[in-house]
Design a protein around this motif. Structure first.
Motif, short mmCIF file in Angstrom:
data_model
loop_
_atom_site.label_atom_id
_atom_site.label_comp_id
_atom_site.label_asym_id
_atom_site.label_seq_id
_atom_site.Cartn_x
_atom_site.Cartn_y
_atom_site.Cartn_z
N GLY A 40 0.86 -1.27 0.11
CA GLY A 40 0.06 -0.10 0.01
C GLY A 40 0.94 1.17 -0.18
O GLY A 40 0.39 2.33 0.22
N SER A 41 2.23 1.15 -0.26
CA SER A 41 2.95 2.44 -0.24
C SER A 41 3.16 2.89 -1.72
O SER A 41 3.51 1.75 -2.59
N ARG A 42 3.13 4.00 -1.89
CA ARG A 42 3.58 4.36 -3.14
C ARG A 42 5.09 4.50 -3.88
O ARG A 42 5.67 4.46 -2.72
N ILE A 43 5.15 4.70 -4.91
CA ILE A 43 6.78 4.69 -5.55
C ILE A 43 6.69 5.95 -6.03
O ILE A 43 5.66 6.44 -6.92
N GLU A 44 7.84 6.89 -5.86
CA GLU A 44 8.02 7.92 -6.29
C GLU A 44 9.35 8.13 -7.12
O GLU A 44 10.27 8.19 -6.25
N ILE A 45 9.56 8.35 -8.25
CA ILE A 45 10.85 8.32 -9.01
C ILE A 45 11.17 9.52 -9.61
O ILE A 45 10.36 9.87 -10.73
N ARG A 46 11.76 10.64 -9.31
CA ARG A 46 11.98 11.86 -9.57
C ARG A 46 12.34 11.62 -11.16
O ARG A 46 13.41 11.04 -11.54
N GLY A 47 11.68 12.57 -12.06
CA GLY A 47 12.11 12.49 -13.23
C GLY A 47 11.51 11.28 -14.15
O GLY A 47 11.57 11.39 -15.41
N PHE A 48 10.75 10.37 -13.38
CA PHE A 48 10.20 9.29 -14.09
C PHE A 48 8.79 9.27 -13.98
O PHE A 48 8.05 9.45 -15.01
N GLY A 49 8.34 9.27 -12.80
CA GLY A 49 7.03 9.09 -12.31
C GLY A 49 6.75 8.57 -10.90
O GLY A 49 7.55 8.22 -10.36
N PRO A 64 -21.66 -11.30 -18.07
CA PRO A 64 -22.34 -11.06 -19.41
C PRO A 64 -22.83 -12.22 -20.25
O PRO A 64 -23.68 -12.01 -21.07
N LYS A 65 -22.37 -13.41 -20.03
CA LYS A 65 -23.11 -14.47 -20.62
C LYS A 65 -24.43 -15.05 -20.01
O LYS A 65 -25.31 -14.92 -20.83
N SER A 66 -24.46 -14.97 -18.60
CA SER A 66 -25.98 -15.42 -18.25
C SER A 66 -26.84 -14.12 -17.78
O SER A 66 -28.06 -14.60 -17.56
N GLY A 67 -26.28 -13.21 -17.67
CA GLY A 67 -26.99 -11.82 -17.22
C GLY A 67 -27.08 -11.94 -15.62
O GLY A 67 -27.65 -11.11 -15.26
N GLU A 68 -26.59 -12.99 -14.81
CA GLU A 68 -26.93 -13.04 -13.57
C GLU A 68 -25.98 -11.96 -12.64
O GLU A 68 -24.96 -11.64 -13.33
N LYS A 69 -26.51 -11.39 -11.66
CA LYS A 69 -25.79 -10.52 -10.85
C LYS A 69 -24.66 -11.01 -10.04
O LYS A 69 -24.97 -12.13 -9.69
N VAL A 70 -23.52 -10.17 -9.95
CA VAL A 70 -22.57 -10.76 -9.15
C VAL A 70 -21.91 -9.61 -8.40
O VAL A 70 -21.83 -8.53 -8.74
N GLU A 71 -21.78 -10.03 -6.92
CA GLU A 71 -21.05 -8.87 -6.47
C GLU A 71 -19.56 -8.64 -6.58
O GLU A 71 -18.91 -9.68 -6.43
N VAL A 72 -19.43 -7.40 -6.85
CA VAL A 72 -17.70 -7.43 -7.16
C VAL A 72 -17.23 -6.84 -6.02
O VAL A 72 -17.64 -5.47 -5.81
N PRO A 73 -16.15 -7.19 -5.33
CA PRO A 73 -15.82 -6.59 -3.92
C PRO A 73 -14.93 -5.33 -4.37
O PRO A 73 -14.68 -5.29 -5.40
N GLU A 74 -14.73 -4.56 -3.24
CA GLU A 74 -13.78 -3.37 -3.61
C GLU A 74 -12.40 -3.76 -3.69
O GLU A 74 -12.22 -4.93 -3.37
N LYS A 75 -11.53 -3.03 -4.50
CA LYS A 75 -10.25 -3.54 -4.73
C LYS A 75 -9.48 -2.42 -5.01
O LYS A 75 -9.82 -1.19 -5.15
N PHE A 76 -8.16 -2.54 -5.26
CA PHE A 76 -7.34 -1.37 -5.54
C PHE A 76 -6.47 -2.09 -6.78
O PHE A 76 -6.23 -3.00 -6.90
N VAL A 77 -6.38 -0.71 -7.58
CA VAL A 77 -5.56 -1.11 -8.97
C VAL A 77 -4.43 -0.24 -8.88
O VAL A 77 -4.55 1.04 -8.45
N PRO A 78 -3.32 -0.76 -9.66
CA PRO A 78 -2.26 0.32 -9.78
C PRO A 78 -2.37 1.44 -10.74
O PRO A 78 -2.89 1.31 -11.61
N HIS A 79 -1.83 2.49 -10.39
CA HIS A 79 -1.84 3.68 -11.28
C HIS A 79 -0.54 4.30 -11.60
O HIS A 79 0.25 4.43 -10.39
N PHE A 80 -0.20 4.82 -12.54
CA PHE A 80 1.09 5.41 -13.23
C PHE A 80 0.91 6.94 -13.40
O PHE A 80 -0.12 7.05 -14.13
N LYS A 81 1.43 7.95 -12.80
CA LYS A 81 1.71 9.18 -13.38
C LYS A 81 2.92 9.37 -13.93
O LYS A 81 3.75 9.49 -13.21
N ALA A 82 3.18 9.86 -15.21
CA ALA A 82 4.55 10.14 -15.66
C ALA A 82 4.88 11.54 -15.14
O ALA A 82 4.26 12.51 -14.84
N GLY A 83 6.32 11.45 -14.89
CA GLY A 83 6.91 12.96 -14.25
C GLY A 83 7.24 13.65 -15.31
O GLY A 83 7.23 13.46 -16.65
#
Lengths: 94, 100
Positions: A40-49, A64-83
């Motif tokens: 859960g710690s971010r990465i900070e690379i000066r000049g890169f991002g 999408p196949k059966s049309g059935e409802k599914v509970e999708v739990p919360e989650k975290f996804v990686p995100h990159f921001k260019a420097g």
């Protein structure tokens, strides 16, 4: 450029080191970055991002196949921001 | 606790046995090689971590949020990152730390 090409280029950049050193260094850098985000710690690379996590709240999705409802739990996804330097170097118009 | 280049250099010094100078240069070299590739229009695929790709964006209309004045956002080339399945799976269940 693939990971193995990166290793070759780094080995060429550091003739005093062995190819194995470059290989180990790339592995350690990538593993450390994965480890940091996994904790859960971010990465900070000066000049890169920076790499951080974005939160995705829980939602009700559908199979999408059966049309059935599914509970999708919360989650975290990686995100990159260019420097600033990377952004500018990639966008040079000539 | 943010991971920085200094942390990565310490790791290479302690675990790989590079000297401090080499460890610092190696970390700098790692990110510089990725920048050079991207700058030359070459995508970068780091297996186990993710892919950096280039996208060319056309000009689009924009606005100065302060003055409301319309100004075009010029055409540009930008970097996008797509995390590998391995990284996505590792991070998915993370529920603490700075969540940004």
């Amino acid at each position: 450029m693939t990971r193995s090409e990166l290793i070759v280029r780094l080995a060429a950049r550091f003739p005093q080191l062995t190819a194995k050193d470059a290989d180990t260094a790339v592995k350690m850098i990538i593993d450390a970055m994965i480890g940091s985000l996994t904790r859960g710690s971010r990465i900070e690379i000066r000049g890169f991002g920076s790499f951080s996590l974005s939160h995705r709240p829980p939602r009700v999705g559908r199979n999408p196949k059966s049309g059935e409802k599914v509970e999708v739990p919360e989650k975290f996804v990686p995100h990159f921001k260019a420097g600033k330097e990377l952004r500018q170097r990639v966008d040079q118009r000539d | 606790m943010t991971l920085t280049k200094a942390d990565l250099a310490d790791l290479l010094f302690e675990k790989v046995g590079l000297n401090k100078r080499e460890a610092k240069d190696m970390v700098e070299g790692f990110f510089e090689e990725v920048r050079v590739a991207l700058e030359q229009g070459e995508g970068v695929k780091l297996s186990g971590f993710g892919n950096f790709q280039l996208r060319s964006k056309p000009q689009r209309p924009g606005r100065n949020p302060k003055t409301g004045e319309e100004i075009p956002i010029t055409a540009r080339r930008v970097v996008t990152f797509h995390a590998s399945q391995k990284l996505k799976a590792a991070v998915e269940a993370t529920g603490h730390g700075d969540k940004r």
